[in-house]
Structures are given as structure tokens and as C-alpha cells.
Scaffold this motif. Structure first.
Motif, PDB file in Angstrom:
ATOM      1  N   HIS A  23       0.965  -1.134   0.145  1.00  0.00           N
ATOM      2  CA  HIS A  23       0.018   0.225   0.105  1.00  0.00           C
ATOM      3  C   HIS A  23       0.891   1.105  -0.010  1.00  0.00           C
ATOM      4  O   HIS A  23       0.696   2.285  -0.864  1.00  0.00           O
ATOM      5  N   HIS A  24       1.836   1.039   0.658  1.00  0.00           N
ATOM      6  CA  HIS A  24       2.846   2.583   1.096  1.00  0.00           C
ATOM      7  C   HIS A  24       3.448   2.646  -0.513  1.00  0.00           C
ATOM      8  O   HIS A  24       3.587   3.825  -0.993  1.00  0.00           O
ATOM      9  N   ILE A  25       3.796   1.626  -0.917  1.00  0.00           N
ATOM     10  CA  ILE A  25       4.555   1.590  -2.246  1.00  0.00           C
ATOM     11  C   ILE A  25       3.711   2.049  -3.349  1.00  0.00           C
ATOM     12  O   ILE A  25       3.897   3.258  -4.004  1.00  0.00           O
ATOM     13  N   VAL A  26       2.378   1.636  -3.481  1.00  0.00           N
ATOM     14  CA  VAL A  26       1.491   2.136  -4.588  1.00  0.00           C
ATOM     15  C   VAL A  26       1.209   3.661  -4.305  1.00  0.00           C
ATOM     16  O   VAL A  26       1.121   4.550  -5.250  1.00  0.00           O
ATOM     17  N   VAL A 165       9.732   1.979   6.905  1.00  0.00           N
ATOM     18  CA  VAL A 165       8.449   1.842   7.352  1.00  0.00           C
ATOM     19  C   VAL A 165       8.107   3.211   7.507  1.00  0.00           C
ATOM     20  O   VAL A 165       8.654   4.026   7.289  1.00  0.00           O
ATOM     21  N   ASP A 166       6.597   3.160   8.136  1.00  0.00           N
ATOM     22  CA  ASP A 166       6.109   4.293   8.245  1.00  0.00           C
ATOM     23  C   ASP A 166       6.742   4.924   9.931  1.00  0.00           C
ATOM     24  O   ASP A 166       6.255   4.630  10.616  1.00  0.00           O
ATOM     25  N   ARG A 324      18.307   5.671  13.800  1.00  0.00           N
ATOM     26  CA  ARG A 324      18.756   4.941  12.682  1.00  0.00           C
ATOM     27  C   ARG A 324      17.716   4.434  11.833  1.00  0.00           C
ATOM     28  O   ARG A 324      17.709   4.610  10.568  1.00  0.00           O
ATOM     29  N   ALA A 325      16.475   4.004  12.513  1.00  0.00           N
ATOM     30  CA  ALA A 325      15.216   3.669  11.543  1.00  0.00           C
ATOM     31  C   ALA A 325      14.813   4.862  10.835  1.00  0.00           C
ATOM     32  O   ALA A 325      14.361   5.016   9.663  1.00  0.00           O
ATOM     33  N   GLN A 326      14.948   6.037  11.270  1.00  0.00           N
ATOM     34  CA  GLN A 326      14.290   7.300  10.999  1.00  0.00           C
ATOM     35  C   GLN A 326      15.334   7.698   9.740  1.00  0.00           C
ATOM     36  O   GLN A 326      14.657   8.185   8.718  1.00  0.00           O
ATOM     37  N   TYR A 327      16.437   7.683   9.902  1.00  0.00           N
ATOM     38  CA  TYR A 327      17.245   8.242   8.784  1.00  0.00           C
ATOM     39  C   TYR A 327      17.557   7.282   7.772  1.00  0.00           C
ATOM     40  O   TYR A 327      17.604   7.529   6.496  1.00  0.00           O
ATOM     41  N   ASP A 328      17.665   5.705   7.808  1.00  0.00           N
ATOM     42  CA  ASP A 328      17.879   4.876   6.875  1.00  0.00           C
ATOM     43  C   ASP A 328      16.870   4.056   6.484  1.00  0.00           C
ATOM     44  O   ASP A 328      17.076   3.543   5.493  1.00  0.00           O
ATOM     45  N   PHE A 329      15.556   4.067   7.154  1.00  0.00           N
ATOM     46  CA  PHE A 329      14.899   3.144   6.860  1.00  0.00           C
ATOM     47  C   PHE A 329      13.348   3.539   6.776  1.00  0.00           C
ATOM     48  O   PHE A 329      12.357   3.145   7.042  1.00  0.00           O
ATOM     49  N   SER A 330      13.382   4.880   6.442  1.00  0.00           N
ATOM     50  CA  SER A 330      12.011   5.675   6.194  1.00  0.00           C
ATOM     51  C   SER A 330      11.320   5.055   4.800  1.00  0.00           C
ATOM     52  O   SER A 330      12.009   4.792   3.849  1.00  0.00           O
ATOM     53  N   LEU A 331       9.871   5.197   4.816  1.00  0.00           N
ATOM     54  CA  LEU A 331       9.360   5.108   3.644  1.00  0.00           C
ATOM     55  C   LEU A 331       9.951   5.992   2.347  1.00  0.00           C
ATOM     56  O   LEU A 331       9.847   5.772   1.467  1.00  0.00           O
ATOM     57  N   LEU A 335      10.999   5.122  -1.207  1.00  0.00           N
ATOM     58  CA  LEU A 335      10.421   5.569  -2.622  1.00  0.00           C
ATOM     59  C   LEU A 335      11.185   6.372  -3.333  1.00  0.00           C
ATOM     60  O   LEU A 335      11.391   6.318  -4.430  1.00  0.00           O
ATOM     61  N   LYS A 336      12.412   7.139  -2.685  1.00  0.00           N
ATOM     62  CA  LYS A 336      13.170   8.023  -3.492  1.00  0.00           C
ATOM     63  C   LYS A 336      14.128   6.792  -4.106  1.00  0.00           C
ATOM     64  O   LYS A 336      14.487   7.372  -5.365  1.00  0.00           O
ATOM     65  N   HIS A 337      14.716   6.129  -3.615  1.00  0.00           N
ATOM     66  CA  HIS A 337      15.634   5.038  -4.358  1.00  0.00           C
ATOM     67  C   HIS A 337      14.897   4.340  -5.527  1.00  0.00           C
ATOM     68  O   HIS A 337      15.209   4.285  -6.644  1.00  0.00           O
TER      69      HIS A 337
END
Length: 350
Positions: A23-26, A165-166, A324-331, A335-337
Motif C-alpha cells: 500500500h505504501h509503495i502504491v 517503514v512509516d 537509525r530507523a528514521q534516517y536509513d529506513f523510512s518510506l 520511495l526516493k530510491h
């Protein structure tokens, strides 16, 4: 840009999925581009044969026959009806093979995300899709190593793009009061090695475990807790709604993982990190990139890792996990990548 996203399954019911990653990806990609979602095993529910999910057109294919021939036929039929500039498939075995047939002779870029389940299929069932792909997206460096070992002569480009992740949903608790000991999250299936986890609990008399998730192994695992004499220290909570998952992480001291080598990422590890919860387990999926891991799946090694777990400065450690989660593993990072890769693929087609 017209993007075709191909998923093995999809649902527009946001309450139905524990982890609404798709859902987040779409939602994210359709904010920038025209998106059509092709869902292999989703049954059509509208007379028109499609429906809308946010800004994306969702086309349920209702695929029942899953032979290689059937996938090619479906792919050819879709190619005659729909026009896209890029195909992005999630999973090699099903979505990837269908997308490869869709691509056909058009030579449009085809990007494929590696899924854990892909490692459970014979290599020959993946070859057709891999030969057609412009790029294989792997969600962790562990997964990149695994795919190289299985296909050492694979010539296509590989890109490591972590899932996100959100981070506005998974947050630190307002008041850090961890009342639960260890937590396990996910489907109760064989490759999660939850029987190993239960034997670990049996070895550590003070250890308690909460299991969130459901699946075909639940009954046998509950029977095992009885035979090991740990039924009073292991609680099966079943499926829990996505909205409540931060609560489980925030109340737990650590997330325990025992998944096997086929695990390519393990999203709950990042959800836990975003809530300041430590992650413990073997070197599979994303774990080697975010935490100290055990040297093997052996009970003794996992037990040693738990016993050596640092219990000092927990507040600081939880804040560091969150950052670490906030800067490296956010939605947003994920999506940017993806969007950058689309631009690269469209300007440099295979």
C-alpha cells in the motif's frame, strides 16, 4: 511516466494486511507517476475489471492456474491491452515471470524485487524472469550474497534498496515502560524456525515470549510449548491489526528473530527499531546491518547472544535505534530510491 507494478497478491482493504508495505509503495509512486497495479491472485470484484486505490488503477487478474505456460499467456494478453513505460515486479517466481512475458519483445525496463519465498523454488523456475530483467532489486546485503551464491553467473545489475517503514506510525513510546520480555512477529510458517525459538525459551527459565501472528504452524507450536513445559511463558496472540503494532513493540524489551537463510529482509526488525526496541537473532535478512547477530542458528549461539545482551544505558540505546530507523529506513528513503531507479532505467533501457 507509466509504471506497471506487479504483485503476487494485493488488497485494497487497508485493515486486512498486517504489514501494508505494498500500500505504501502504491500510494507513494502514484503520487508522482501514472500507476497500474496488476495483482496475480486477487479476484476481480468489480464489473469493470478494475478499481481505484488512491491514484492507482488496480487490475485483479484472478489467476488460478499457475503453470509457467499460464503466466506467459497472461503476460502476453496484458501486453496487448495495457501500455506501460516500466514494469516493477515483486517476486521472481510469480510476478517476475508474468512481467517477463508482458515485457516480451518490447524491451521496456523490467525491475524485479527479490522476495524471501523466491528461495523456496527451483532455480529453473526463476531463470526466465531473471534473463528478462533489467535490474534485480535486493532489500539487504545478505540477500545480495544469497542470490550471488545461487546464481553466480547472473549478469544483470543488482541494486540494494532497503524496505522502509512509516516512522510516523512506529514511534518511541511517550513513557518507556516495557512490561513484556521478548516478542516474535510474523507468519507462523516453517522458514521462521519458531520451534527453535521455543526451545530457546525452554533453556532460559526466566524468559517469556509473546508471539504476534498466525499461520499453519500455530497448532503444532502450541503443542510444542506443552511438551516443553513452557506454555505458561509463551502466549500466542494471533493476528493483530497494523494500527496496534507499535503498541506491541513499545511494550517489549526485544524482538527475537530465528528466520532461516532465505529471509531477505524481515520488516518487523525495522518497525521494532523505530519504536526503540532491540532486535536479536542470527545473521539473516537486514539483521547483520542493524544489530549484533549470533554466529549461527545453533541454540547455544542464540542463547549466548541473549545472555551477553547489554542491559545498561537502555534509554540511550533506544534513542539511537530510533534515529537509525528514521534516517536509513523510512518510506521516503525507499520511495526516493525506487523513483531514482525508474528515471535511470527509462533513460538507459536494457
Amino acid at each position: 511516466m507509466r509504471i506497471g507494478l506487479v504483485f503476487p497478491s494485493f488488497t485494497s482493504d487497508e485493515q486486512e494486511l498486517i504489514y501494508p508495505l505494498y500500500h505504501h509503495i502504491v500510494r507513494g509512486i502514484s503520487a508522482y507517476h501514472e500507476v497500474t497495479v496488476f495483482a496475480l491472485f486477487m479476484e476481480p470484484q468489480h464489473q469493470a475489471g478494475y478499481h481505484w486505490f488512491y491514484n492507482a488503477k488496480v487490475v485483479p487478474l484472478g489467476l488460478a492456474e499457475v503453470t509457467h505456460r499460464a503466466l506467459r499467456q497472461f503476460g502476453n494478453a496484458l501486453a496487448a491491452k495495457y501500455t506501460v513505460d516500466i514494469l516493477h515486479a515483486f517476486g521472481i517466481r510469480w510476478a517476475g515471470n508474468l512481467a517477463a512475458a508482458f515485457r516480451g519483445q518490447k524491451k521496456i525496463p523490467l525491475l524485479i524485487n527479490l522476495l524471501s519465498e523466491d528461495f523456496t523454488y527451483p532455480s529453473k523456475t526463476l531463470q526466465y524472469a531473471l534473463e528478462a530483467a533489467s535490474c534485480l532489486i535486493v532489500p539487504s546485503h545478505h540477500a545480495s550474497t544469497q542470490i550471488h551464491q545461487r546464481f553466480p553467473k547472473l549478469a544483470i545489475e543488482k541494486q540494494v534498496i532497503h524496505y522502509g517503514v512509516d516512522i510516523n506510525h512506529f514511534v518511541l513510546p511517550q513513557k518507556d515502560h516495557r512490561t513484556r520480555d521478548y516478542l516474535a512477529v510474523g507468519q507462523l510458517i516453517a522458514r521462521r524456525n519458531l520451534d527453535l525459538m521455543l526451545h530457546l525459551v525452554a533453556r532460559l527459565p526466566s524468559m517469556t515470549l509473546d508471539i504476534v501472528g498466525d499461520g499453519p504452524m500455530r497448532s503444532s507450536l502450541q503443542t510444542l510449548t506443552q511438551s516443553l513445559g513452557i506454555a505458561d511463558r509463551v502466549i500466542f496472540h494471533g493476528h493483530q491489526p497494523y494500527e496496534t503494532m507499535p503498541h506491541w513493540y513499545q511494550q517489549s524489551r526485544a524482538l527475537l528473530v530465528t528466520a532461516d537463510e532465505s529471509e531477505v529482509f524481515y520488516l518487523p526488525a525495522i518497525e521494532a527499531m523505530a519504536c526503540g526496541t532491540e532486535v536479536i537473532g542470527p545473521a539473516v535478512g537486514i539483521l547483520p546491518e542493524i544489530t549484533t547477530t549470533s554466529s549461527s542458528h545453533q541454540l547455544a549461539d542464540l542463547q549466548e547472544l541473549i545472555l551477553k545482551r547489554q542491559r545498561k544505558h537502555q534509554e540511550l540505546k533506544r534513542f539511537q535505534l530510533r534515529l537509525r530507523a528514521q534516517y536509513d529506513f523510512s518510506l521516503e528513503q525507499m520511495l526516493k530510491h525506487y523513483l531514482t531507479l525508474y528515471e535511470k532505467a527509462i533513460h538507459n533501457p536494457a
